[in-house]
Design an enzyme around this catalytic site. Structure first.
Site, PDB file in Angstrom:
ATOM      1  N   ARG A  15       3.796  20.952  66.243  1.00 28.64           N
ATOM      2  CA  ARG A  15       3.007  21.948  66.977  1.00 28.64           C
ATOM      3  C   ARG A  15       3.335  23.349  66.480  1.00 28.64           C
ATOM      4  O   ARG A  15       2.471  24.204  66.403  1.00 28.64           O
ATOM      5  CB  ARG A  15       3.264  21.824  68.483  1.00 28.64           C
ATOM      6  CG  ARG A  15       2.524  20.632  69.113  1.00 28.64           C
ATOM      7  CD  ARG A  15       2.951  20.413  70.556  1.00 28.64           C
ATOM      8  NE  ARG A  15       4.319  19.909  70.638  1.00 28.64           N
ATOM      9  CZ  ARG A  15       5.257  20.360  71.469  1.00 28.64           C
ATOM     10  NH1 ARG A  15       4.970  21.317  72.327  1.00 28.64           N
ATOM     11  NH2 ARG A  15       6.462  19.843  71.458  1.00 28.64           N
ATOM     12  N   HIS A  65      10.815  15.666  76.355  1.00 28.03           N
ATOM     13  CA  HIS A  65      10.128  16.213  75.181  1.00 28.03           C
ATOM     14  C   HIS A  65       8.663  15.802  75.227  1.00 28.03           C
ATOM     15  O   HIS A  65       8.358  14.636  75.459  1.00 28.03           O
ATOM     16  CB  HIS A  65      10.786  15.687  73.906  1.00 28.03           C
ATOM     17  CG  HIS A  65      10.388  16.434  72.669  1.00 28.03           C
ATOM     18  ND1 HIS A  65       9.128  16.363  72.133  1.00 28.03           N
ATOM     19  CD2 HIS A  65      11.086  17.288  71.870  1.00 28.03           C
ATOM     20  CE1 HIS A  65       9.078  17.133  71.047  1.00 28.03           C
ATOM     21  NE2 HIS A  65      10.250  17.701  70.871  1.00 28.03           N
ATOM     22  N   GLY A  82      31.943  12.714  66.751  1.00 29.04           N
ATOM     23  CA  GLY A  82      31.884  13.148  65.350  1.00 29.04           C
ATOM     24  C   GLY A  82      30.544  13.725  64.948  1.00 29.04           C
ATOM     25  O   GLY A  82      30.155  13.649  63.786  1.00 29.04           O
ATOM     26  N   HIS A 136      23.996  11.450  66.465  1.00 27.68           N
ATOM     27  CA  HIS A 136      22.640  11.820  66.879  1.00 27.68           C
ATOM     28  C   HIS A 136      22.252  13.227  66.418  1.00 27.68           C
ATOM     29  O   HIS A 136      21.070  13.573  66.430  1.00 27.68           O
ATOM     30  CB  HIS A 136      22.500  11.688  68.396  1.00 27.68           C
ATOM     31  CG  HIS A 136      21.082  11.796  68.867  1.00 27.68           C
ATOM     32  ND1 HIS A 136      20.082  10.995  68.362  1.00 27.68           N
ATOM     33  CD2 HIS A 136      20.481  12.605  69.761  1.00 27.68           C
ATOM     34  CE1 HIS A 136      18.923  11.325  68.949  1.00 27.68           C
ATOM     35  NE2 HIS A 136      19.142  12.294  69.799  1.00 27.68           N
TER      36      HIS A 136
END
Lengths: 664, 258
Positions: free
Chosen positions: A273, A257, A13, A43
């Site tokens: 950044r 990351h 979802g 997420h």
């Protein structure tokens, strides 16, 4: 046991799943979404800094268009991406951003006139054009040649997810919350839906569907330190893998990351950044210009993460009892900017570390962040191994990211793939030959098999502790299948993962409840996660080159002669302890942008024998078409428009910006 | 390194959890105590997972992002609604009491069904953007918006539907259909949005009663406990004024017709 029916069953979802469900529903097909958690908790909400879409509204985006976004994405992927699909993606991204604007996303907007910003450590004033007033603003991000990230402060994913989820409620699309697909129902050729477990009462039921869509996100939880949410465990990819027919593509391509909070791994957005933040070492030295004189902090993520860890290896890390880290410095951006555009970063620093990023440095280290690989599909988002099975978003390998994804391209992919593949799913459901005939005995066979698995865990005499096995896997994936890889360590990782997989077949539970039993869920998920982890590790061991985020110390060069291909992993038999690996070649002769140097990172690579020939062809075509517009030239090099659904083929309108040089 | 590690005392924490599983009603609700050694930078997320791994695998609770952005882990922390994932144990005493958020359907132990509540509220309030056109021409430039308005919308759009405002609300405990601060904030958000075509008459239909803005007793627990520091007090007061004048207007109109 209960059997439900629908046209389209969407597993997951998040943004991709919801957007595809809306597409199918608008075309008149019934869609149901299964979600482990309420959809707004997916997420997708964690996407922070922005969404890449070549809207070109700000001065620093002047000259941006689909061509530039395409080239940035292909270079970012280290030529691992499917270039036709990248074209479809970059063409649709502006449409997706504009659709979201119409659906309510409060995009940060352009303010005409002078705006203060920080570039390369210095305060500068940028004057935005009058024509751009009130249009969607863009910020800078890594690995891109223009400012292209549309954003909502630093909670872009949250705002997008809420808008799309709200629209799915408006469209009356049912969501089964706290429902977990545990197996796909199939006959070896055709997917018929899924066996689902209700996480509140533990009951199993079946959903029979014409089209089944895996939209379950990434597999970050295979690793100990990850920015990913707890639900990103890769079990969605395992559903496809366990059919024995659908393949996973490029699972070894895992992104780390550069800036996650030390030591928890919570994401600190690349927007820091992009907006001018710097990386510093134990001495306060800004070290990225030493490694990447041109792009500095804003090289692609794979490159920055490697440079950071190299710098730590040289003894320049900040040593603590919990390990070493580096510093992210956003103090130079000023409090007003941080409060407006990096609000979640501010909140995270305050809540978790009691520090104020407007005056304190932020401790950061690279951590697992993104799964470039996933269920391998064709450009229509359909698995080539199982008819009626689709995959979208991070769970898929569609494949726009190749071996390294650019920041802002993933959240863009969720909605873009939802739009494009959503139309293809609707087309699929429209066709008469997509109708299914299915025996309830087949459904019951799958339901029975899954019930037996659960019974074996609950009633069996297994002695292994599931969460312990999961931790062992996470430790070894982080230590041995991380940023820097080599053959010996990877071989050890594969060996140990096989042992863990064997042990996972002997898991025992302390809590024998069949209902809301977290230990039971951990048990069956761990069994699935280990298979996916093995696809990552075995793929990494077999790939004897370095490409994008996959870096082999023992094979440091990209090898376009041997490895310009996509890894396909299948799990042939349930009792196997290793995936079966095959390779799908990438054809240089069909590429719009043949392999070369990325503009950052390693300059040394083994060329493909076809590259020179293809480059010459391209030059000849361009020469022949001198004076023609960019669309004509592009179509002559690699036509893609016909691949897009008809309703998404419009040209993207842009304002006429003065060129950057002229304005400054 | 950071201040987070300074002054770590490795206290022994006693975490008392209110436990009950509606699927096994034969086991009554009870407080259970768990002993955990505090660690540097420990959050309730870390502590509860340690309890589950080491002491009791049956303990139910919800975490998703563990970064304070998804809103899954709202619970009563020493009686006050808050996000457990970003609550540092060092800010609490050695005895910590945890209970599920009230007003929501209990799933088990600390896990409650906020999702079901929020979906139902969203449906009742039609809490989505009601655009003028159904079909958008996706090739065209987006509609312009004043950057200041966009910022104001973002401010209200930051709600994460964690349910803390509902748990902290007096009315919501008594009136099960009360839409609460989360619902009123949404109405305020769409009302402010120039892209939404609805008028105050439409919003009055949705919230002009005791399940809406007039149900608020102005205790404002919502405002105090909101983990995102949304301006709920201002929003509710503003909406009440607007809805009141709208109600007066329609009453006058109705009387005029007689």
């Amino acid at each position: 046991m209960k059997i439900d029916y629908t046209d389209v069953l969407v597993i997951g979802g998040g943004l991709a799943g919801l957007r595809a469900a809306i597409a199918a529903k608008r075309r008149g097909h019934e869609a149901v979404v299964l979600s482990l958690v309420p959809p707004k908790r997916s997420h997708s909400a964690a996407a922070a800094g922005g969404m890449q879409a070549s809207l070109a509204n700000v001065i620093k985006a002047s000259g941006d268009n689909e061509d530039v976004h395409f080239a940035d994405t292909v270079r970012g992927s280290d030529w691992g991406a499917d270039q036709e699909v990248v074209r479809m993606f970059v063409d649709t991204a502006p449409k997706a951003a504009r659709e979201l604007a119409a659906w309510g996303v409060p995009w940060t907007r352009v303010q005409q006139g002078d705006n203060e910003t920080v570039i390369n450590g210095k305060k500068v004033v940028i004057s935005e054009s009058k024509e751009a007033q009130g249009l969607i603003a863009q910020r800078n991000f890594g690995g891109t040649s223009k400012w292209r990230c549309a954003y909502v402060s630093d909670s872009t994913g949250h705002a997008m997810l809420y808008a799309v989820s709200d629209q799915s409620i408006a469209a009356n699309i049912p969501v089964r919350e706290r429902a977990e697909a545990v197996a796909l129902i199939h006959d070896g050729d055709r997917c018929f839906g899924a066996v689902v477990r209700d996480l509140i009462n533990g009951e199993l039921y079946a959903y029979v569907a014409k089209a089944t869509v895996i939209a379950t996100g990434g597999a970050g939880r295979l690793y100990r330190t990850t920015s990913n949410a707890l639900i990103c465990d890769g079990t969605g990819a395992a559903l496809a893998l366990e059919t024995g027919h659908a393949a996973l593509g490029n699972m070894e391509a895992i992104q780390f990351h550069p800036t996650t909070l030390f030591p928890s791994g919570i994401l600190i957005t690349e927007g820091c950044r992009g907006d001018g933040g710097l990386l510093r070492d134990v001495n306060g030295h800004r070290f990225m210009p030493d490694y990447e004189p041109d792009k500095k902090e804003l090289a692609s993520r794979d490159v920055v993460s490697r440079d950071m860890l190299d710098h730590v290896k040289k003894g320049k890390g900040v040593k603590t009892r919990l390990g070493e880290h580096l510093w992210l410095d956003i103090t130079l951006l000023g409090r007003a900017h941080i409060e407006k555009s990096l609000r979640d970063v501010l909140e995270i620093c305050r809540s978790f570390l009691d520090i104020d990023p407007a005056k304190d440095l932020i401790p950061v280290m690279p951590a697992q962040h993104y799964t470039m690989g996933g269920v391998r599909t064709n450009y229509r988002g359909e698995s080539q191994g199982l008819k009626g099975l689709f995959a979208i978003g991070e769970a898929s390998c569609w494949d726009i990211h190749g071996f390294n994804r650019l920041g802002g391209n993933s959240v863009a992919e969720t909605v873009v793939a939802g739009m494009i593949v959503g139309e293809f799913i609707a087309d699929f459901c429209d066709r008469a030959d997509s109708d299914i005939t299915i025996a309830t005995s087949l459904v019951h066979e799958f339901l029975g098999r899954e019930q037996a698995r659960i019974d074996r865990l609950v009633d069996g005499r297994g002695s292994e502790d599931a969460s312990r096995l999961q931790q062992c896997m996470q430790e070894l994936m982080t230590d041995k299948v991380g940023v820097f890889r080599d053959g010996r360590t990877l071989a050890a990782a594969v060996e140990e993962l096989q042992q863990l997989l064997a042990r996972s077949r002997n898991i025992g539970l302390r809590n024998r409840s069949r209902g809301a039993n977290p230990e039971l869920a951990t048990a069956y998920r761990t069994q699935k996660m280990l298979k996916v982890a093995l696809c990552v590790a075995a793929g990494a061991l077999a790939r004897t080159e370095s490409r994008g985020a996959h870096h082999r110390d023992d094979f440091p060069r990209r090898d376009d002669a041997k490895w310009l291909n996509r890894t396909l992993a299948t799990w042939a038999n349930e009792d196997d302890t290793l995936p079966t690996l095959k390779y799908e070649p990438l054809d240089v002769m069909r590429m719009e942008l043949p392999p070369g140097w990325r503009g950052y990172g390693a300059k040394d690579f083994v060329p493909n024998p076809d590259t020179a020939r293809r480059s010459a062809d391209i030059e000849a075509t361009k020469k022949k078409l001198a004076g023609a517009d960019r669309f004509t030239v592009q179509a002559a090099l690699m036509p893609y428009e016909e691949l897009l659904p008809a309703r998404l083929r419009a040209r993207n309108e842009r304002i006429a910006l003065p060129s950057e040089g002229a304005s400054s | 390194m950071t201040k987070a590690t300074e002054g770590s005392t490795h206290r022994q924490l006693t975490i008392n959890v209110l436990r009950y599983d509606p699927h096994t009603p034969e086991r009554p609700a009870r407080m259970e105590a768990f002993q955990v050694e505090e660690a540097e930078g420990m959050t309730l997320f870390i502590a509860l997972n340690e309890i589950r791994e080491r002491l009791d695998p049956s303990l139910n609770f919800d975490f998703v992002c563990r970064a304070g952005i998804c809103g899954s882990c709202g619970m009563l922390i020493n009686g006050r609604p808050g996000l457990a994932c970003r609550t540092l144990t060092k800010h609490l005493g050695p005895n910590i009491n945890l209970a599920p958020l009230p007003a929501f359907e209990l799933i088990s132990d600390l896990s409650v069904n906020t999702g079901k509540w929020m979906r139902s509220m969203s449906e009742r309030l039609q809490a989505w953007l009601h655009a003028r056109e159904e079909e958008i021409d996706l090739g065209r430039l987006e509609e312009r918006m004043d950057p200041v308005v966009a910022e104001k919308l973002y401010e209200l759009d930051r709600c994460i539907e964690c349910g803390c405002c509902i748990a902290g609300c007096g009315t919501a405990q008594m009136r099960k259909d009360f839409v609460g601060a989360v619902g009123l904030n949404k109405v305020g958000r769409f009302r402010l949005d120039p892209r939404d075509q609805r008028t105050d008459d439409d919003y009055f239909e949705l919230i002009g009663d005791d399940d809406g803005v007039f149900g608020c007793m102005a205790l404002l627990g919502c405002h105090d406990v909101c983990p995102k520091q949304l301006p709920l007090q201002t929003q509710i007061a503003f909406l009440r004024r607007k809805m009141l004048s709208n109600g007066m207007k329609s009453t006058t109109k109705a009387e005029g017709k007689k």
